[in-house]
Design an enzyme around this catalytic site. Structure first.
Site, PDB file in Angstrom:
ATOM      1  N   CYS A  63       0.932  -1.402  -0.088  1.00 36.93           N
ATOM      2  CA  CYS A  63       0.105   0.107  -0.360  1.00 36.93           C
ATOM      3  C   CYS A  63       1.330   1.201  -0.009  1.00 36.93           C
ATOM      4  O   CYS A  63       2.075   1.606   0.047  1.00 36.93           O
ATOM      5  CB  CYS A  63      -1.057   0.068   1.113  1.00 36.93           C
ATOM      6  SG  CYS A  63       0.035   0.427   3.123  1.00 36.93           S
ATOM      7  N   PRO A  64       0.466   2.561  -0.048  1.00 37.12           N
ATOM      8  CA  PRO A  64       1.082   3.487   0.053  1.00 37.12           C
ATOM      9  C   PRO A  64       2.442   3.626   1.475  1.00 37.12           C
ATOM     10  O   PRO A  64       3.563   3.923   0.926  1.00 37.12           O
ATOM     11  CB  PRO A  64      -0.105   4.347   0.205  1.00 37.12           C
ATOM     12  CG  PRO A  64      -1.025   4.234  -0.227  1.00 37.12           C
ATOM     13  CD  PRO A  64      -0.989   3.173   0.239  1.00 37.12           C
TER      14      PRO A  64
END
Length: 128
Positions: A63-64
Site C-alpha cells: 500500500c502507499p
C-alpha cells in the site's frame, strides 16, 4: 500474518520470482505506477477475492505507506485455504526506490507520483 519485509528482501524475492506481490490500492492508483510484476486487488475487494491466494507459497501486500497492507496481510493469513506465508511491505510504495510499471508503458513513473494517488492509507477499522 508473518510480519513485514523491507526493500532489500522484496527485491531479492522479486529476482527469484518466488513471491506474489499484491497492491491493495485503487485501480487508478495502480495504473499510475506499481512494483513490476505486482497485481492489483483493491482492499475493498480483498474479502471477496481472498480465495485466489489459496496455494500460494508467499504473498507480499503493498500500500502507499505500509499500514493498510498489514491489515490486508492479516486478512489473507486468516483465510482457511491459505497455508503459505504472507507479509506486508513495511515502507510501503512511498519507500520503494526501484522501477515502477505503468498501465501506459510509454510514460515513466516514480514512486512519489505512484504513491501520491489520493488513496488513504488509514485502512479499515474492522479488526482481523
Amino acid at each position: 500474518m508473518d510480519g513485514e519485509i523491507d526493500i532489500n528482501e522484496l527485491r531479492s524475492k522479486l529476482d527469484e520470482e518466488a513471491v506474489r506481490v499484491v497492491d491493495i490500492r485503487s485501480p487508478g492508483a495502480f495504473e499510475r505506477g506499481h512494483i513490476p510484476g505486482s497485481e492489483n486487488v483493491p482492499f475493498p475487494s480483498l474479502v471477496d477475492e481472498v480465495e485466489r491466494f489459496e496455494g500460494d507459497d508467499e504473498v507480499v501486500t503493498v500500500c502507499p505507506k505500509g499500514k493498510s497492507s498489514v491489515q490486508a496481510a492479516r486478512l489473507i493469513a486468516s483465510y482457511e485455504g491459505f497455508e503459505g506465508d504472507v507479509v506486508s511491505f513495511e515502507p510501503g510504495l512511498n519507500g520503494w526506490d526501484g522501477p515502477l510499471e505503468r498501465a501506459n508503458a510509454d510514460e515513466e513513473a516514480t514512486a512519489d507520483t505512484a504513491a501520491a494517488d489520493g488513496d488513504s492509507d488509514e485502512g479499515p477499522a474492522a479488526p482481523f
